[in-house]
Enzyme design. Sequence first.
Site, short mmCIF file in Angstrom:
data_model
loop_
_atom_site.label_atom_id
_atom_site.label_comp_id
_atom_site.label_asym_id
_atom_site.label_seq_id
_atom_site.Cartn_x
_atom_site.Cartn_y
_atom_site.Cartn_z
N ASP A 44 1.43 1.27 16.53
CA ASP A 44 1.92 2.65 16.51
C ASP A 44 0.76 3.53 16.96
OD1 ASP A 44 4.31 1.79 15.59
OD2 ASP A 44 4.15 2.63 13.59
N SER A 70 -2.89 1.27 6.78
CA SER A 70 -3.25 0.10 6.00
C SER A 70 -4.39 -0.69 6.62
CB SER A 70 -2.03 -0.82 5.82
OG SER A 70 -1.58 -1.30 7.08
N LYS A 73 1.81 -2.30 -3.03
CA LYS A 73 2.57 -2.37 -1.78
C LYS A 73 3.57 -3.53 -1.83
CE LYS A 73 0.14 -2.25 2.04
NZ LYS A 73 0.79 -1.37 3.02
N TYR A 77 9.61 0.85 -0.72
CA TYR A 77 8.57 1.07 0.30
C TYR A 77 9.22 1.55 1.59
CZ TYR A 77 3.99 0.39 2.49
OH TYR A 77 2.79 0.59 3.11
N ASP A 86 -1.68 1.15 12.82
CA ASP A 86 -1.61 2.56 13.17
C ASP A 86 -2.91 2.92 13.88
OD1 ASP A 86 0.90 3.13 11.90
OD2 ASP A 86 -0.13 2.94 9.99
N ASP A 110 1.77 -3.81 11.12
CA ASP A 110 1.45 -3.05 12.32
C ASP A 110 0.06 -2.44 12.20
OD1 ASP A 110 1.92 -1.20 10.39
OD2 ASP A 110 3.31 0.03 11.53
#
Length: 523
Positions: free
Chosen positions: A170, A105, A231, A240, A118, A116
Amino acid sequence: MGESKSKIGDSTLSRHKATTIQFDLTKPLSLSGPSNADIRRNAMLHKFLITSGVYESLEETERREEVLAQIRQIAKDCVKQVTSEKGYSSKWVKNANVVIFPYGSYRLGVHGPGADIDTLCVGPYNVRLQEFFSYLHKILAKMDEVTNLQTILDSYVPVLKFKFQGILIDLVYAPIYFRIVPNDLDLSHNSVLGYVDKKAVPSLNGYRVANKILELVPNVENFRTTLRCLKLWGNRRGLYSNVTGFLGGINWAILVARVCQLYPNANPSMLVCRFFRVYTEWKWPNPVMLCPLVESNRRRFHVWDPRKYLKDRTSVMPIITPVYPSTNSSYNVSTTTLNIIKDQFEFGKKMCEQIELRNGQWDSLFEFYPFFEAYPCYLLINVSASDEEDLLDWKGFVKSRLMKLTLKIERAHEKLQCHPCTNAYTDESISPARHCAFFMGLKRKKEETTEEVHMQTNEEVNVLATGAQFADEVKGRYPNWKQTMDINLNLVRREEMPSYVFRQQSVYMLSFKQLSKLTNVTK
């Protein structure tokens, strides 16, 4: 080995003849742009998104950039340390480098407050995955600004999870067969796959897929706004979550991107409505694809193709990634969860029809799904451990297996509908550091009646037996299981639902509605 080049040349794919696979990709369904009414509805939708708090503040945006810069430096120091301890020359250590690529995202530009990041870290071939994670874990564990540190090596994509200054990261790692990793490394070309180990390809493809999606949509800003809407809608309707058998971020992004291709001149309010119109009429398991598939005749990688592979024929809701090697990103969706998704898409279509007829407001589309009112009975999965650190890993492992429990119930009890809840809950009377609970709604399938059909006693007994079998399997397969860790399952009637569920559900709903009051939004 071309170590100073960022544009990688010939490789495994480019040296061998590639073929394209076309699965009936269509031209746009309409080239029409927005009417005056569409423009008004779009303004109302934009206002709704702002008041719903989907945009983060400028301050948080800047803090994310600072955090990523710090992580980049820490990762580089880690690689240098590993290289030095392996006895490489001082010149080699000096030039040791990593490159950070945010994806998901954040890369798509649709992240919101508290989301978060990624993050893909690409390092040199002399620093392997486990070495990098081990050293980085030690470094992060000593830092005061780092919390919730987890290393997960047994997943499809190994990941290091942690919070850095309150921002969840992450991080995945992929070593590339370069002595020196250039700062301008380009991962967009398929040829890059010839320079990494086969197991590292899924780690690379998170970033590659996000980049490709942005290339394939006709209007990036309209795509982003529409994706933010879907979303938010998916979160509020309980859809989700890839891990529990619904749709994750990449699934929503591909679905939205395909609608953008079908209606290239539509504005976001039109695209949201077209989204539900398209997918309520979609004939699953026909795949959703953004471009023709590419396949190398060397067949180093499996490319999704139900004509060749039996496993690919079992997909009930295939949503295909747009880069080589293309895969089904929605492999966790089952027959049961697909039916739930389809029901919710129907709900979305009806609400959008009312909005277009001026009989409804955007709020009605984004209503929270009343999960704890929808079923007469619920399967309660209690997870416990002796301390916070053990619980963090243990509950994560259990949650990652809940999809298997849904499948077990689906296969063993054909007359039952099983609906997993995507959120975890905590009983405040027990230390939150030692306990959490997951829920699954259960009821008999309606068949031809519209009345609510309750479970029967023998069905309840059989479900508990299935649950006990699942609990034993989870304990047996968790590599770090301890005697102080437990999982037990019980059936709870709707009217007997513990009060902590509703208190936490209210907090969860409130957090969505009041985010904009806590931040100065950027839009």
